[in-house]
Write a protein that holds these residues in place. Sequence first.
Motif, PDB file in Angstrom:
ATOM      1  N   GLN A 136      21.140  24.582  93.958  1.00  0.00           N
ATOM      2  CA  GLN A 136      21.528  23.231  93.551  1.00  0.00           C
ATOM      3  C   GLN A 136      21.834  22.348  94.758  1.00  0.00           C
ATOM      4  OE1 GLN A 136      24.794  23.698  90.836  1.00  0.00           O
ATOM      5  NE2 GLN A 136      23.558  24.671  89.241  1.00  0.00           N
ATOM      6  N   GLN A 137      22.550  22.890  95.743  1.00  0.00           N
ATOM      7  CA  GLN A 137      22.847  22.105  96.942  1.00  0.00           C
ATOM      8  C   GLN A 137      21.573  21.762  97.705  1.00  0.00           C
ATOM      9  OE1 GLN A 137      25.662  24.399  99.163  1.00  0.00           O
ATOM     10  NE2 GLN A 137      27.370  23.953  97.779  1.00  0.00           N
ATOM     11  N   ALA A 138      20.631  22.718  97.780  1.00  0.00           N
ATOM     12  CA  ALA A 138      19.370  22.431  98.473  1.00  0.00           C
ATOM     13  C   ALA A 138      18.558  21.372  97.738  1.00  0.00           C
ATOM     14  CB  ALA A 138      18.559  23.715  98.613  1.00  0.00           C
ATOM     15  N   ALA A 139      18.601  21.401  96.389  1.00  0.00           N
ATOM     16  CA  ALA A 139      17.879  20.386  95.632  1.00  0.00           C
ATOM     17  C   ALA A 139      18.510  19.000  95.805  1.00  0.00           C
ATOM     18  CB  ALA A 139      17.853  20.766  94.149  1.00  0.00           C
ATOM     19  N   ILE A 140      19.837  18.959  95.949  1.00  0.00           N
ATOM     20  CA  ILE A 140      20.514  17.665  96.104  1.00  0.00           C
ATOM     21  C   ILE A 140      20.330  17.119  97.509  1.00  0.00           C
ATOM     22  CG2 ILE A 140      22.765  16.535  96.115  1.00  0.00           C
ATOM     23  CD1 ILE A 140      23.578  18.449  93.864  1.00  0.00           C
ATOM     24  N   THR A 141      20.547  17.972  98.511  1.00  0.00           N
ATOM     25  CA  THR A 141      20.490  17.508  99.900  1.00  0.00           C
ATOM     26  C   THR A 141      19.095  17.543 100.490  1.00  0.00           C
ATOM     27  OG1 THR A 141      20.975  19.744 100.711  1.00  0.00           O
ATOM     28  CG2 THR A 141      22.848  18.284 100.278  1.00  0.00           C
ATOM     29  N   GLY A 142      18.165  18.309  99.892  1.00  0.00           N
ATOM     30  CA  GLY A 142      16.830  18.433 100.453  1.00  0.00           C
ATOM     31  C   GLY A 142      16.767  19.294 101.691  1.00  0.00           C
ATOM     32  N   SER A 143      17.829  19.988 102.018  1.00  0.00           N
ATOM     33  CA  SER A 143      17.882  20.839 103.191  1.00  0.00           C
ATOM     34  C   SER A 143      17.904  22.296 102.756  1.00  0.00           C
ATOM     35  CB  SER A 143      19.121  20.524 104.033  1.00  0.00           C
ATOM     36  OG  SER A 143      19.235  21.428 105.113  1.00  0.00           O
ATOM     37  N   ALA A 144      17.280  23.139 103.569  1.00  0.00           N
ATOM     38  CA  ALA A 144      17.241  24.578 103.269  1.00  0.00           C
ATOM     39  C   ALA A 144      18.437  25.324 103.825  1.00  0.00           C
ATOM     40  CB  ALA A 144      15.961  25.189 103.828  1.00  0.00           C
ATOM     41  N   GLU A 145      19.327  24.652 104.536  1.00  0.00           N
ATOM     42  CA  GLU A 145      20.460  25.336 105.152  1.00  0.00           C
ATOM     43  C   GLU A 145      21.383  26.002 104.134  1.00  0.00           C
ATOM     44  OE1 GLU A 145      20.993  26.066 108.224  1.00  0.00           O
ATOM     45  OE2 GLU A 145      19.107  25.138 108.775  1.00  0.00           O
ATOM     46  N   PRO A 146      21.740  25.350 102.997  1.00  0.00           N
ATOM     47  CA  PRO A 146      22.598  26.063 102.028  1.00  0.00           C
ATOM     48  C   PRO A 146      21.962  27.341 101.502  1.00  0.00           C
ATOM     49  CG  PRO A 146      22.566  23.717 101.561  1.00  0.00           C
ATOM     50  CD  PRO A 146      21.506  23.951 102.591  1.00  0.00           C
ATOM     51  N   LEU A 147      20.644  27.287 101.211  1.00  0.00           N
ATOM     52  CA  LEU A 147      19.964  28.479 100.698  1.00  0.00           C
ATOM     53  C   LEU A 147      19.857  29.557 101.767  1.00  0.00           C
ATOM     54  CD1 LEU A 147      18.604  29.678  98.251  1.00  0.00           C
ATOM     55  CD2 LEU A 147      16.472  28.611  98.966  1.00  0.00           C
ATOM     56  N   VAL A 148      19.575  29.170 103.008  1.00  0.00           N
ATOM     57  CA  VAL A 148      19.496  30.148 104.100  1.00  0.00           C
ATOM     58  C   VAL A 148      20.849  30.809 104.327  1.00  0.00           C
ATOM     59  CG1 VAL A 148      19.114  30.395 106.576  1.00  0.00           C
ATOM     60  CG2 VAL A 148      17.536  29.036 105.223  1.00  0.00           C
ATOM     61  N   ALA A 149      21.917  30.009 104.298  1.00  0.00           N
ATOM     62  CA  ALA A 149      23.262  30.564 104.491  1.00  0.00           C
ATOM     63  C   ALA A 149      23.630  31.525 103.365  1.00  0.00           C
ATOM     64  CB  ALA A 149      24.279  29.428 104.579  1.00  0.00           C
ATOM     65  N   ALA A 150      23.294  31.175 102.123  1.00  0.00           N
ATOM     66  CA  ALA A 150      23.605  32.058 100.989  1.00  0.00           C
ATOM     67  C   ALA A 150      22.832  33.366 101.080  1.00  0.00           C
ATOM     68  CB  ALA A 150      23.285  31.345  99.680  1.00  0.00           C
ATOM     69  N   LEU A 151      21.560  33.308 101.462  1.00  0.00           N
ATOM     70  CA  LEU A 151      20.765  34.533 101.586  1.00  0.00           C
ATOM     71  C   LEU A 151      21.257  35.402 102.737  1.00  0.00           C
ATOM     72  CD1 LEU A 151      17.187  33.131 100.912  1.00  0.00           C
ATOM     73  CD2 LEU A 151      18.564  34.547  99.404  1.00  0.00           C
ATOM     74  N   ARG A 152      21.650  34.791 103.846  1.00  0.00           N
ATOM     75  CA  ARG A 152      22.203  35.579 104.950  1.00  0.00           C
ATOM     76  C   ARG A 152      23.505  36.251 104.557  1.00  0.00           C
ATOM     77  NH1 ARG A 152      21.290  31.430 110.074  1.00  0.00           N
ATOM     78  NH2 ARG A 152      19.057  31.863 110.375  1.00  0.00           N
ATOM     79  N   GLN A 153      24.362  35.519 103.865  1.00  0.00           N
ATOM     80  CA  GLN A 153      25.625  36.109 103.412  1.00  0.00           C
ATOM     81  C   GLN A 153      25.365  37.255 102.436  1.00  0.00           C
ATOM     82  OE1 GLN A 153      28.186  33.302 101.504  1.00  0.00           O
ATOM     83  NE2 GLN A 153      29.918  34.687 101.390  1.00  0.00           N
ATOM     84  N   ALA A 154      24.385  37.103 101.549  1.00  0.00           N
ATOM     85  CA  ALA A 154      24.042  38.189 100.618  1.00  0.00           C
ATOM     86  C   ALA A 154      23.510  39.407 101.362  1.00  0.00           C
ATOM     87  CB  ALA A 154      23.013  37.687  99.610  1.00  0.00           C
ATOM     88  N   ASP A 155      22.692  39.187 102.381  1.00  0.00           N
ATOM     89  CA  ASP A 155      22.166  40.301 103.176  1.00  0.00           C
ATOM     90  C   ASP A 155      23.297  41.042 103.879  1.00  0.00           C
ATOM     91  OD1 ASP A 155      20.479  42.034 104.443  1.00  0.00           O
ATOM     92  OD2 ASP A 155      19.900  40.630 106.013  1.00  0.00           O
ATOM     93  N   GLU A 156      24.227  40.322 104.476  1.00  0.00           N
ATOM     94  CA  GLU A 156      25.351  40.967 105.163  1.00  0.00           C
ATOM     95  C   GLU A 156      26.231  41.742 104.173  1.00  0.00           C
ATOM     96  OE1 GLU A 156      27.346  37.862 107.152  1.00  0.00           O
ATOM     97  OE2 GLU A 156      25.768  37.535 108.665  1.00  0.00           O
ATOM     98  N   ARG A 157      26.454  41.176 103.001  1.00  0.00           N
ATOM     99  CA  ARG A 157      27.300  41.852 102.016  1.00  0.00           C
ATOM    100  C   ARG A 157      26.635  43.112 101.485  1.00  0.00           C
ATOM    101  NH1 ARG A 157      30.407  38.637  97.154  1.00  0.00           N
ATOM    102  NH2 ARG A 157      31.759  40.363  96.500  1.00  0.00           N
ATOM    103  N   LEU A 158      25.339  43.077 101.252  1.00  0.00           N
ATOM    104  CA  LEU A 158      24.625  44.273 100.800  1.00  0.00           C
ATOM    105  C   LEU A 158      24.568  45.328 101.893  1.00  0.00           C
ATOM    106  CD1 LEU A 158      21.679  42.618  98.854  1.00  0.00           C
ATOM    107  CD2 LEU A 158      23.642  43.815  97.889  1.00  0.00           C
TER     108      LEU A 158
END
Length: 367
Positions: A136-158
């Motif tokens: 949702q944040q990426a769709a609003i801001t048009g930037s991939a940074e929120p999605l990249v940050a969420a995927l990195r955090q998920a990778d570290e947590r897993l």
Amino acid sequence: MSDDQNTTAAEPAPAPSALPAKPIPWPQVGFAAIALFAVAGLAMAWLSHSRLLSLEQELVRRQASSQGEASEARAQSRQAQDLSRDTAAKVALLDARLAEVALQRSQLEELIQSMSRSRDENVIGDIEASIRVALQQAAITGSAEPLVAALRQADERLARSKQPRMEGVRRAVVRDLDRVKSVSVIDVATLAIKLDEVARLLDELPLVASADKADALQSVRERRAAKPAAKPAPLKGQEPGWLDAANERWQEVWGLVWGEARSLIRVTRIEHPEAMLLAPDQRYFLRENLKLRLLNARLALLSRQYDTAQADLRDVQALLERYFDPQSRKVGVANELLRQVQGQARQVVLPRPDDTLAALTAAVPGR
């Protein structure tokens, strides 16, 4: 009988050859045999009786020993029964405790599995929620940074959880992260800064109608810049260089006069004649109109309306080419900034992390 025997014994025995054969006394033989048999029977009876006595004694002894053994066996059987009862009680107690321990173990295993499942489900739920919020944040801001940050955090947590059944989810996260990072995303902040720089330069851009005056002033500035350095003071005994100073002053005045004279007459080719007909108040409104167009383009970029932004930028660039001096360096800088913004302001579709969402859904049974 004894008399007969004595009489018989007193008489002389005849010669065997001369005496006649007497008959065998069968009764005597019979009595003797009977007596012999009686003696033998008595002997045998005595033997039998003695044997029977010994047998009776042996039987008594054996009976006594068997009774002792039986009593001992009964005592041992009672002990064995008691021991078997104790053993059965202990076995029953052990079975009960074993059943209780098995029940507790099964309950503990179920609790551990439920806790493990609940922990994994919580991790999966948190990752899925963070990824959807990042979408949702990426769709609003048009930037991939929120999605990249969420995927990195998920990778570290897993990676910290180290659960074997989460390896598929982690591989999907890594694939989506690489795919999102490979997409070039528009840097809206940088484009907005460039538009602000163009808006700031608008007040300094020379118009076509005032190009001659600007050229004259520029030539005067160039002459002043190219003015030779002051000569050193004359030495003692030499005349002062007032002639050189007067000559320099005269050249400066002549440059100003010549510049003004040149500004009176100008022969040039005008592509758009209306650019030379701008009144001073119209020049002000032209600059303000360009600023409003740039502001509209900036708002369109921030709201992800790239078609509207492109249209406003094309209008601004057309007005710059029509009314402003193309020979000016600042006009060239403004046009270059506008071309950069036009080249970068385009619609970019961010890839969705569908692999990660599908892996998260498959990791939780019953979903």
